[in-house]
Design a protein around this motif. Structure first.
Motif, PDB file in Angstrom:
ATOM      1  N   THR A  35       0.929  -0.966   0.049  1.00  0.00           N
ATOM      2  CA  THR A  35       0.089  -0.027  -0.081  1.00  0.00           C
ATOM      3  C   THR A  35       0.976   1.215  -0.026  1.00  0.00           C
ATOM      4  O   THR A  35       0.575   2.175  -0.925  1.00  0.00           O
TER       5      THR A  35
ATOM      6  N   GLN B 123      -8.977   0.170  -1.105  1.00  0.00           N
ATOM      7  CA  GLN B 123      -9.621  -0.680  -0.371  1.00  0.00           C
ATOM      8  C   GLN B 123     -10.769  -0.770   0.273  1.00  0.00           C
ATOM      9  O   GLN B 123     -10.895   0.679   0.874  1.00  0.00           O
TER      10      GLN B 123
ATOM     11  N   ASP C  57      -5.916  -0.675  -4.925  1.00  0.00           N
ATOM     12  CA  ASP C  57      -5.383  -1.309  -3.433  1.00  0.00           C
ATOM     13  C   ASP C  57      -6.502  -2.414  -3.362  1.00  0.00           C
ATOM     14  O   ASP C  57      -7.563  -2.161  -2.646  1.00  0.00           O
ATOM     15  N   GLU C  58      -6.013  -3.536  -3.482  1.00  0.00           N
ATOM     16  CA  GLU C  58      -7.045  -5.002  -3.005  1.00  0.00           C
ATOM     17  C   GLU C  58      -8.373  -4.509  -3.484  1.00  0.00           C
ATOM     18  O   GLU C  58      -9.196  -4.536  -2.425  1.00  0.00           O
TER      19      GLU C  58
HETATM   20 MG    MG Z   1      -2.442  -2.626   2.205  1.00  0.00          MG
END
Ligand code: MG
Ligand code: ATP
Lengths: 410, 311, 249
Positions: free
Chosen positions: B41, B82, B160-161
């Motif tokens: 991240t 995320q 991010d994810e």
């Molecule tokens: Mg992360």
């Protein structure tokens, strides 16, 4: 959740008796049987004579009124649909108001300006029971915010019409009003100014302070702790303690007395209410800003919003319902506390309350207390509805409302 | 093109990202994998300067990303975080319109862009425009999050994810959507993920991170065949390495003329699917179907051979 | 931590000393007394007023606790569930009634003296305890409930040995809130001739003697501080024993 509720609702509406209805009908019956419907006094000084419902009105009228109350109680007693219960409660409250007004006219000999008729225990018990029934029906109907506002407006309007029409003018509390109508409206304005003005001042100071607290961590604990301590000083003492410093300021700071700063009167009351309002304003602003989801905050930054844009477009709107809840707490609290201004010559409805207490004149006390209660109650309903409407999750069931008319969702 | 040169981020003595350098080509999908806390991240957020690096530089299309004020840089780079981070007080349309509005697009253009994106993500515009985020399912929220990141047609998209919280079936669909979008707009995508499967499926190249360091940056086949360290090998999974390899190539790779009986398999299906089908149905060969016609077959023997000796 | 405990101890000693020998504090309050007025309230004993004030708050809080905990238990049982929303609304409505108005309205019915004050304090104390008890009872983790049912507890056993103990810290927080609010509200009771520290404050207001207002206000504020402190440490201790349920406040 809604399935559970429907199930509950249908079982509750099956044949048989409504449990709350049984209790309320019992209160109405006991109240009307054991307590006087109204109190009659030949003049302001002599002891009151209790008058039952049947002798408070002309024979035929009293029987009709009693009959209607019985019918209404039976409708509450049985498992009837909520909309019906709501209308029955509203109509019966109107009927009660009408009856007490008529009783005043009927019992007061014409041309007698000394005789006094006041509502008695029976009236109050019946009114209380039907008010609870009204609240119960409103809760069960799960009225949306606008519906609740409409209901409030309806009841308020009916009350206004009623008082304005003069149907109740013979009642003692309205006699008290008639004797000092000018003063009443002046004190009403003062009361509203004290409650709303100090709220406005607290919002103007408290919201920026709350924003500052979120940004400057060390300030937060220090400020909230000192406001908490301020809150433990009893309100009456705070009113009193401000007298001396404000008197000094009024006497020594040029121009201060010109804007009304003085040791007695409205200034200490205003400042005390302001001080009490500060804690809820600051702490709710802090709580609101901290309730903004971290991800929304982060996304706003990631989208390229400037600090100002993030604050104005994301953080403040998301914090707003919590801040508004703070405003609700403060307004309801201030409307009540402003009564204390009457103790230190600050005016407001408290003037009547404390005058009434010292003269043991119940009607005068009521003249001050009833408008205060009504204002606080109306303010709570209006602001609860506003809070609910400003929540981002409008139309959702996933909302935990904290309103007066609590919802069923759990 | 994104050029990351010796980028380092130190948090209170912890080197969250430690001297990472990599070059990402235009229109490439790079996936970043690694264990939790490995600095993925942080690396991603240094590209759009949500995190300021301790040292090192990042060039985007040859320009230092510090040339512009941070917020202007970020308006030009799509960012899907995320947990989606939708603004709960704004409608779906308003959420998607965030960056175009910041950029001052006119109303018409914003509206048509919003509708275009909703349609692209299989969400009927008339039905979804006015909804609030809490009235969406998790999968729908995720799609709106990506649509919002794509709204201003950024050349670079950071994710991010993005599929972390989705169930496997929805995740598969979301991944397909992403591949489709990347093909259509030739967006450069940097995508952080926990899962090696996802990294392999989406990434043209994969960056493996551990304890802030970049261990290997290579194409999936290369990574699996020649892991740079034991850690990478571990992450790629030795046990089913062979099957991972098989899953990378389509059936056409081993297509041969000839006949076979039974249910045919699509030419674009993976070799892994073909092998499992052959084993499962007990057939020595499967007919191969392309554009509705049988074009040849694939044999179990060749499939096993490919699985046994990775190149 | 150590320092603040020391300050609290010092304050407690000062408070007790003041209540026992108010006259020895005369120099402290003299500057606030307007020209030559007495600095210390002597109409009634400060100690007696304080005790009566505390007794009134104690009785009202205890009554409010019994009623609202009972009510909260009732409306969270299957048989009483249908009254949950209504009782919540009523408790909320009760809170919008200004305390002075409640006092004033109770006087015509119950006459002057302590009763109207007790009623106002009682009504005002219901909501915080009721709300907190509800929160406590409805947030007992589902798994714990299931486990209790699984080992064969009856509904009553579950209530007494699982739900109430787990909810206790939150309930105590509600009682603390009520007690602290009541402490301040009780001063208003003196306007209808209840024996509370409000008497001192009112005497100050009437005779324009800030010294009286100050001593009445300070004693109440200190009492509030100690009650708050006492409850918080009790909550913390019970909370540690009962496990990690977070108090609402
Ligand atoms: Mg992360
Ligand atoms: N703002 C910060 N302050 C201090 N340390 C931080 C901060 N952000 C990240 N770290 C630390 O830097 C390291 C890398 O964090 P990062 O969030 O980049 O990991 P990650 O690979 O994304 O992990 P995950 O897969 O769990 O999301 C961690 O040790 C983390 O604790």
């Amino acid at each position: 959740m809604s399935a559970g509720f429907d199930l509950q609702a249908t079982t509750r509406r099956g044949a048989g008796l409504d449990r709350l209805g049984v209790l309320l009908a019992a209160i109405v019956a006991a109240g009307l049987a054991l307590q006087p419907f109204c109190l009659f006094r030949a003049n302001r000084i002599v002891a009151a004579k209790p008058v039952g419902l049947l002798s408070a009105l002309p024979p035929l009228e009293s029987q009709i009124v009693l009959g209607l109350i019985v019918v209404a109680s039976v409708l509450l007693l049985l498992r009837t649909p909520s909309p019906l219960r709501l209308s029955v409660s509203v109509l019966t409250l109107v009927l009660l108001a009408f009856a007490i007004g008529r009783a005043g006219v009927y019992l007061t000999p014409s041309s007698n300006t000394y005789a006094r008729v006041a509502p008695g225990g029976g009236f109050w018990f019946a009114a209380f029971a039907f008010a609870i029934a009204l609240a119960d029906a409103a809760v069960r109907l799960r009225m949306p915010p606008l519906g609740r506002l409409a209901l409030l407006a309806l009841i308020g309007g009916a009350l206004w019409l009623f008082l304005w029409s003069g149907a109740c003018d013979a009642l003692s509390i309205l006699r008290e009003y008639a004797n000092r109508a000018d003063v009443f409206w002046r004190e009403a304005r003062v009361h509203l100014f004290l409650a709303a003005g100090s709220l406005a001042a607290a919002a103007v100071v408290g919201i920026p302070l709350g924003i500052l607290c979120v940004r400057v961590r060390p300030l937060r604990a220090a400020l909230l702790n000192s406001l908490n301590i301020l809150q433990t000083i009893p309100s009456m003492a705070l009113f009193g303690l401000l007298i001396a410093p404000l008197a000094w300021i009024g006497a020594h700071v040029p121009g201060a007395s010109a804007i009304g700063i003085a040791g007695i009167g409205i200034a200490p009351a205003f400042v005390a209410l302001f001080a009490y309002s500060l804690l809820p304003m600051v702490s709710n602003t802090v709580a609101g800003l901290e309730s903004v989801p971290v991800q929304a905050r982060d996304a706003a930054r990631g989208m390229g919003m400037t600090a100002r844009q993030r604050f104005m477009e994301i953080e403040l709107p998301l914090a707003f319902p919590v801040i508004l809840t703070g405003i609700r707490i403060v307004l309801v609290q201030n409307l009540g506390l402003a009564v204390l201004a009457g103790l230190i010559g600050g005016g407001g409805f408290g003037t009547f309350v404390f005058q009434g207490i010292s003269q043991t004149a119940t009607d005068l006390v009521l003249l001050g207390a009833l408008p205060t209660v009504a204002l606080a109650f109306a303010a709570a309903i209006v602001l609860d509805a506003a809070v609910e409407m400003t929540r981002p999750m409008t139309s959702a069931s996933a909302r935990k409302s904290k309103s007066l008319f609590e919802r069923h969702d759990e | 093109m994104i050029e990351i040169n010796g980028i380092t981020k130190v948090y209170e003595g912890i080197r969250a990202v430690d001297d990472v350098s990599l070059k990402i080509g235009s229109g490439e999908i790079v996936t970043v994998v690694g264990t939790s806390g490995s600095g993925k991240t942080t690396l991603l957020r240094m590209i759009n300067r949500l995190v300021e690096p301790t040292s090192g530089t990042i060039l985007i299309d040859g320009r230092d990303n510090r040339d512009l004020p941070g917020h202007e840089l970020r308006r030009a780079i799509g960012y899907a975080i995320q947990g989606y981070g939708l603004f709960p007080h704004r409608t779906v349309a308003q959420n998607i319109a965030t960056v175009p509005k910041l950029l001052g697009w006119d109303k018409k253009r914003i509206e048509s862009r919003v509708d275009e994106l909703l349609a692209l993500f299989h969400l009927e515009p008339s039905q979804f425009r006015a909804r609030m985020p809490h009235e969406l399912s998790g999968g729908q929220q995720q799609r709106i999050g990506v649509a919002r990141a794509l709204a201003a047609e950024p050349a670079v998209l950071l994710m991010d994810e993005p599929f972390g919280a989705l169930d496997p079936i929805i995740r598969g669909k979301a991944q397909e959507d992403l591949i489709e979008i990347q093909r259509r707009f030739a967006t450069t995508i940097v995508l952080v993920t926990h899962g090696m499967d996802e990294a392999i499926r989406l990434g043209h190249r994969i960056a493996v991170m551990d304890k802030g360091k970049l261990l290997q940056f290579a194409a999936p086949a290369e990574l699996i065949a020649h892991p740079a360290t034991a850690f990478v090998a571990d992450l790629a999974g030795r046990a089913d390495r062979a099957f991972r390899l098989l899953s990378l190539s389509p059936v056409v790779d081993l297509l041969e003329p000839g006949e076979a009986s039974g249910e045919p398999i699509g030419a674009q299906a993976s070799l892994k699917d073909a092998l499992s089908e052959a084993l499962w149905s007990g057939r020595a060969a499967l007919p191969v179907l392309r554009d509705g016609a049988i074009v040849g077959r694939v044999t179990r023997e060749k499939l096993m051979a490919r699985a046994g000796q990775p190149q | 931590m150590k320092g603040s405990a020391l300050i609290r101890l010092l304050l407690l000693v000062l408070l007790v000393a003041f209540l026992l020998t108010p006259q020895s504090f005369r120099p402290v309050f003299q500057p606030f007394a307007a020209n030559g007025a007495p600095a210390i309230y002597t109409q009634s004993s400060l100690l007696a007023l304080t005790l009566s004030h505390l007794a009134m708050v104690g009785v009202a809080t205890l009554a409010a606790a019994i009623v609202s905990i009972g009510l909260a238990v009732l409306v969270t049982r299957p048989a009483g569930r249908e009254f949950l929303p209504l009782s919540r609304s009523i408790a909320n409505i009760g809170q919008t009634f200004p305390p002075v108005a409640v006092l004033a309205l109770a006087v015509p019915v119950f006459g002057f003296g302590p009763i109207p004050t007790l009623i106002a304090l009682f009504l005002y104390g219901l909501l915080p305890i009721f709300e907190n008890t509800l929160t406590g009872l409805t947030t007992v983790p589902h798994s714990v409930q299931e486990a209790a049912r699984g080992v064969g507890m009856t509904d009553t056993q579950r209530l007494i040995s699982v739900e109430l103990p787990l909810a206790l810290p939150i309930i105590l927080a509600g009682i603390r809130l009520t007690a602290v609010i009541s402490l301040g509200t009780a001063t208003i009771g003196s306007t209808v001739a209840a024996k509370t520290l409000g008497e001192v404050i009112i005497a100050g207001l009437i005779s324009n003697n800030t010294a009286f207002v100050l001593q009445g206000g300070l004693v109440v504020a200190l009492l509030a501080l100690f009650i708050h402190q006492g409850f918080t440490s009790l909550e913390a201790r019970i909370g540690r024993q009962a496990g990690a349920m977070q108090p609402a406040q």
